[in-house]
Design a protein around this motif. Structure first.
Motif, PDB file in Angstrom:
ATOM      1  N   HIS A 132     -27.146 -68.424  19.803  1.00 55.14           N
ATOM      2  CA  HIS A 132     -28.009 -67.286  19.486  1.00 55.14           C
ATOM      3  C   HIS A 132     -27.502 -66.564  18.236  1.00 55.14           C
ATOM      4  O   HIS A 132     -26.281 -66.408  18.036  1.00 55.14           O
ATOM      5  N   ALA A 133     -28.427 -66.122  17.427  1.00 51.32           N
ATOM      6  CA  ALA A 133     -28.076 -65.498  16.143  1.00 51.32           C
ATOM      7  C   ALA A 133     -27.231 -64.239  16.310  1.00 51.32           C
ATOM      8  O   ALA A 133     -26.504 -63.840  15.395  1.00 51.32           O
ATOM      9  N   SER A 134     -27.314 -63.595  17.479  1.00 56.38           N
ATOM     10  CA  SER A 134     -26.574 -62.347  17.683  1.00 56.38           C
ATOM     11  C   SER A 134     -25.091 -62.575  17.957  1.00 56.38           C
ATOM     12  O   SER A 134     -24.289 -61.640  17.876  1.00 56.38           O
ATOM     13  N   VAL A 135     -24.719 -63.814  18.283  1.00 55.13           N
ATOM     14  CA  VAL A 135     -23.320 -64.097  18.639  1.00 55.13           C
ATOM     15  C   VAL A 135     -22.456 -64.097  17.379  1.00 55.13           C
ATOM     16  O   VAL A 135     -22.721 -64.868  16.450  1.00 55.13           O
ATOM     17  N   PRO A 136     -21.406 -63.269  17.337  1.00 50.64           N
ATOM     18  CA  PRO A 136     -20.569 -63.222  16.127  1.00 50.64           C
ATOM     19  C   PRO A 136     -19.713 -64.469  15.981  1.00 50.64           C
ATOM     20  O   PRO A 136     -19.448 -65.186  16.950  1.00 50.64           O
ATOM     21  N   LEU A 137     -19.274 -64.713  14.771  1.00 48.70           N
ATOM     22  CA  LEU A 137     -18.403 -65.852  14.502  1.00 48.70           C
ATOM     23  C   LEU A 137     -16.958 -65.549  14.851  1.00 48.70           C
ATOM     24  O   LEU A 137     -16.225 -66.414  15.332  1.00 48.70           O
ATOM     25  N   THR A 138     -16.534 -64.327  14.610  1.00 53.35           N
ATOM     26  CA  THR A 138     -15.152 -63.929  14.856  1.00 53.35           C
ATOM     27  C   THR A 138     -15.118 -62.589  15.581  1.00 53.35           C
ATOM     28  O   THR A 138     -16.046 -61.780  15.453  1.00 53.35           O
ATOM     29  N   PRO A 139     -14.072 -62.341  16.354  1.00 54.42           N
ATOM     30  CA  PRO A 139     -13.953 -61.055  17.054  1.00 54.42           C
ATOM     31  C   PRO A 139     -13.713 -59.914  16.064  1.00 54.42           C
ATOM     32  O   PRO A 139     -13.077 -60.120  15.029  1.00 54.42           O
ATOM     33  N   TRP A 140     -14.208 -58.740  16.399  1.00 58.06           N
ATOM     34  CA  TRP A 140     -14.048 -57.600  15.487  1.00 58.06           C
ATOM     35  C   TRP A 140     -12.646 -57.014  15.570  1.00 58.06           C
ATOM     36  O   TRP A 140     -12.193 -56.319  14.672  1.00 58.06           O
ATOM     37  N   THR A 141     -11.915 -57.325  16.659  1.00 58.85           N
ATOM     38  CA  THR A 141     -10.550 -56.835  16.811  1.00 58.85           C
ATOM     39  C   THR A 141      -9.733 -57.837  17.616  1.00 58.85           C
ATOM     40  O   THR A 141     -10.295 -58.640  18.376  1.00 58.85           O
ATOM     41  N   THR A 142      -8.426 -57.805  17.444  1.00 55.34           N
ATOM     42  CA  THR A 142      -7.517 -58.603  18.261  1.00 55.34           C
ATOM     43  C   THR A 142      -6.509 -57.706  18.982  1.00 55.34           C
ATOM     44  O   THR A 142      -5.567 -58.194  19.605  1.00 55.34           O
ATOM     45  N   VAL A 143      -6.713 -56.387  18.898  1.00 59.74           N
ATOM     46  CA  VAL A 143      -5.819 -55.420  19.547  1.00 59.74           C
ATOM     47  C   VAL A 143      -6.147 -55.374  21.041  1.00 59.74           C
ATOM     48  O   VAL A 143      -7.300 -55.095  21.412  1.00 59.74           O
ATOM     49  N   PRO A 144      -5.187 -55.643  21.915  1.00 59.73           N
ATOM     50  CA  PRO A 144      -5.458 -55.732  23.354  1.00 59.73           C
ATOM     51  C   PRO A 144      -6.214 -54.542  23.945  1.00 59.73           C
ATOM     52  O   PRO A 144      -7.222 -54.722  24.632  1.00 59.73           O
ATOM     53  N   ASP A 145      -5.754 -53.325  23.675  1.00 64.43           N
ATOM     54  CA  ASP A 145      -6.416 -52.153  24.270  1.00 64.43           C
ATOM     55  C   ASP A 145      -7.841 -51.982  23.750  1.00 64.43           C
ATOM     56  O   ASP A 145      -8.738 -51.561  24.494  1.00 64.43           O
ATOM     57  N   GLU A 146      -8.062 -52.325  22.505  1.00 65.95           N
ATOM     58  CA  GLU A 146      -9.420 -52.235  21.955  1.00 65.95           C
ATOM     59  C   GLU A 146     -10.325 -53.283  22.586  1.00 65.95           C
ATOM     60  O   GLU A 146     -11.509 -53.027  22.827  1.00 65.95           O
ATOM     61  N   LEU A 147      -9.784 -54.460  22.856  1.00 68.58           N
ATOM     62  CA  LEU A 147     -10.564 -55.504  23.520  1.00 68.58           C
ATOM     63  C   LEU A 147     -11.005 -55.052  24.910  1.00 68.58           C
ATOM     64  O   LEU A 147     -12.151 -55.261  25.319  1.00 68.58           O
ATOM     65  N   ILE A 148     -10.084 -54.436  25.644  1.00 67.36           N
ATOM     66  CA  ILE A 148     -10.397 -53.969  26.998  1.00 67.36           C
ATOM     67  C   ILE A 148     -11.415 -52.839  26.958  1.00 67.36           C
ATOM     68  O   ILE A 148     -12.378 -52.819  27.738  1.00 67.36           O
ATOM     69  N   ARG A 149     -11.222 -51.886  26.051  1.00 68.66           N
ATOM     70  CA  ARG A 149     -12.163 -50.758  25.949  1.00 68.66           C
ATOM     71  C   ARG A 149     -13.568 -51.232  25.612  1.00 68.66           C
ATOM     72  O   ARG A 149     -14.561 -50.711  26.130  1.00 68.66           O
ATOM     73  N   ASP A 150     -13.667 -52.203  24.735  1.00 73.57           N
ATOM     74  CA  ASP A 150     -14.960 -52.658  24.241  1.00 73.57           C
ATOM     75  C   ASP A 150     -15.731 -53.483  25.264  1.00 73.57           C
ATOM     76  O   ASP A 150     -16.954 -53.570  25.200  1.00 73.57           O
ATOM     77  N   ALA A 151     -15.021 -54.079  26.212  1.00 74.13           N
ATOM     78  CA  ALA A 151     -15.654 -55.001  27.159  1.00 74.13           C
ATOM     79  C   ALA A 151     -16.404 -54.264  28.262  1.00 74.13           C
ATOM     80  O   ALA A 151     -15.994 -53.181  28.702  1.00 74.13           O
ATOM     81  N   ASP A 152     -17.500 -54.870  28.713  1.00 73.69           N
ATOM     82  CA  ASP A 152     -18.195 -54.382  29.902  1.00 73.69           C
ATOM     83  C   ASP A 152     -17.546 -54.960  31.156  1.00 73.69           C
ATOM     84  O   ASP A 152     -17.510 -54.307  32.200  1.00 73.69           O
ATOM     85  N   TRP A 153     -17.058 -56.184  31.045  1.00 71.78           N
ATOM     86  CA  TRP A 153     -16.320 -56.838  32.125  1.00 71.78           C
ATOM     87  C   TRP A 153     -15.067 -57.474  31.548  1.00 71.78           C
ATOM     88  O   TRP A 153     -15.108 -58.073  30.480  1.00 71.78           O
ATOM     89  N   VAL A 154     -13.962 -57.358  32.277  1.00 69.67           N
ATOM     90  CA  VAL A 154     -12.722 -58.065  31.941  1.00 69.67           C
ATOM     91  C   VAL A 154     -12.495 -59.078  33.062  1.00 69.67           C
ATOM     92  O   VAL A 154     -12.174 -58.699  34.189  1.00 69.67           O
ATOM     93  N   VAL A 155     -12.701 -60.348  32.762  1.00 69.40           N
ATOM     94  CA  VAL A 155     -12.646 -61.393  33.779  1.00 69.40           C
ATOM     95  C   VAL A 155     -11.350 -62.197  33.614  1.00 69.40           C
ATOM     96  O   VAL A 155     -11.134 -62.846  32.589  1.00 69.40           O
ATOM     97  N   ILE A 156     -10.498 -62.135  34.626  1.00 67.25           N
ATOM     98  CA  ILE A 156      -9.214 -62.820  34.595  1.00 67.25           C
ATOM     99  C   ILE A 156      -9.320 -64.103  35.415  1.00 67.25           C
ATOM    100  O   ILE A 156      -9.587 -64.064  36.619  1.00 67.25           O
TER     101      ILE A 156
END
Length: 366
Positions: free
Chosen positions: A38-62
């Protein structure tokens, strides 16, 4: 009877001008299916900072196999999510591998999640046949394909060479079949639970792969967009939180967390998931044959059906022979004391504290 004379035969020019006999048409290769993202899917993540990844997510699936790496990852990610006040978005998922995984693995993964403070634990499982049955089904399909192609080439189908049916490092079809696919069905459910957000749901999938495990895993990115799992309704980011960790750091995290680990490690295993993994070291395989002989026998029977060794250069029949030789020389294997594996990496003092804290906090045997 009339005999053909020189004048009855076609001249050389006629032979040269005559069209050549048509060669048998080669079967056209099937067009490869191309998957569009889908065209909306980005090519690369906007961040690699762990806390920012968690904050940005709607679900964190381990993803939890119940093994030491996913266990260490679980406690690490949960610790960060709790510090951010976002533990409610954490989901632990275990892909149940049925009879081919170590007994008690599913229950242990659930216990680890509960003791870590995660409220939601999900179990997914591939529909239909288990891994061993899938090997036999795959063999049947590969054999039919090889025979069909031999006939098309005008060859004897009984001599057709059949491609290997077992999974291998080069063909790990077992992972998408029994793990990745079922977990993506969970993603679909999680997206539906949130309803229409006016944007794709953001899923952060946490995987316990480490660079120290293999050359191939060392080349994996710590954070990347999982475009195969993403679509117009969800964007999936893969995060490997412990990618750069050593064995020692993994065991130190387990000791800090005080979560119980699988006893197979105390028995000497280096890996945990399937009892018999094609990527496992030989000692793990022999250990499995000693502890779960009935499963080893089932693998050996499948070897006979598909006419190929379970692992290139090492048959299950040979693994069983080695296990039986150890049993004869050493007697039935006794379970080592809890903490044997941990002590090898972090020392006896840390291990002793770990066992005492387990007994105090969780009522588990010290």
């Amino acid at each position: 009877m009339q005999t053909a004379t020189l004048f009855d035969l076609p001249d050389i020019q006629t032979l040269q001008e005559a069209p050549a006999a048509a060669a048998p048409a080669k079967p056209r290769p099937k067009p490869k299916k191309t998957r569009t993202v889908h065209a909306s899917v980005p090519l690369t993540p906007w961040t690699t900072v762990p806390d920012e990844l968690i904050r940005d997510a709607d679900w964190v699936v381990i993803s939890s196999s119940g093994g030491k790496d996913s266990q260490a990852m679980l406690s690490y990610v949960v610790q960060r999510a709790r510090a951010l006040g976002m533990l409610d978005k954490v989901v632990v998922v275990h892909a149940d591998l049925s009879r081919v995984e170590w007994a008690g693995t599913r229950e242990l993964a659930e216990l680890q999640a509960r003791l870590a403070g995660v409220r939601r634990f999900e179990v997914v499982q591939a529909k239909g046949a288990d891994l061993l049955d899938r090997v036999e089904i795959r063999y049947g399909k590969l054999k039919a394909k090889a025979e069909r192609e031999a006939l098309e080439r005008g060859e004897d189908p009984s001599t057709a060479k059949v491609a290997p049916a077992w999974p291998s490092s080069a063909a790990r079809w077992c992972t998408p079949d029994v793990k990745r696919g079922p977990i993506r069905t969970l993603y679909t459910r999680l997206v539906a639970e949130l309803g229409d957000l006016g944007r794709p749901v953001r899923i952060l999938e946490c995987i316990g792969q480490r660079a120290a495990e293999s050359t191939a895993r060392a080349q994996l990115a710590e954070v990347e967009i999982n475009r195969g799992a993403s679509n117009g309704k969800r964007h999936v980011t893969t995060w490997r939180p412990i990618h750069g960790w050593s064995d020692r750091k993994v065991w130190r995290e387990i000791a800090r967390s005080r979560l119980p680990y699988h006893p197979a490690y105390d028995w000497g295993n280096r890996r945990l998931s399937c009892v018999f993994c094609v990527l496992g070291c030989n000692s793990d395989l022999v250990n499995g044959a000693r502890r779960v002989p009935e499963l080893a026998a089932a693998y050996a029977r499948t070897e006979v059906v598909v006419g190929a060794d379970f692992k290139k250069g090492l048959s299950m029949a040979e693994i069983i022979r080695r296990a039986q030789a150890l049993e004869a020389a050493e007697g039935p294997a006794a379970r080592p004391p809890v903490g044997t594996a941990m002590a090898e990496h972090v020392g006896r003092a840390v291990t002793s504290k770990y066992r005492v804290r387990q007994a105090t906090l969780y009522g588990l045997a010290a």
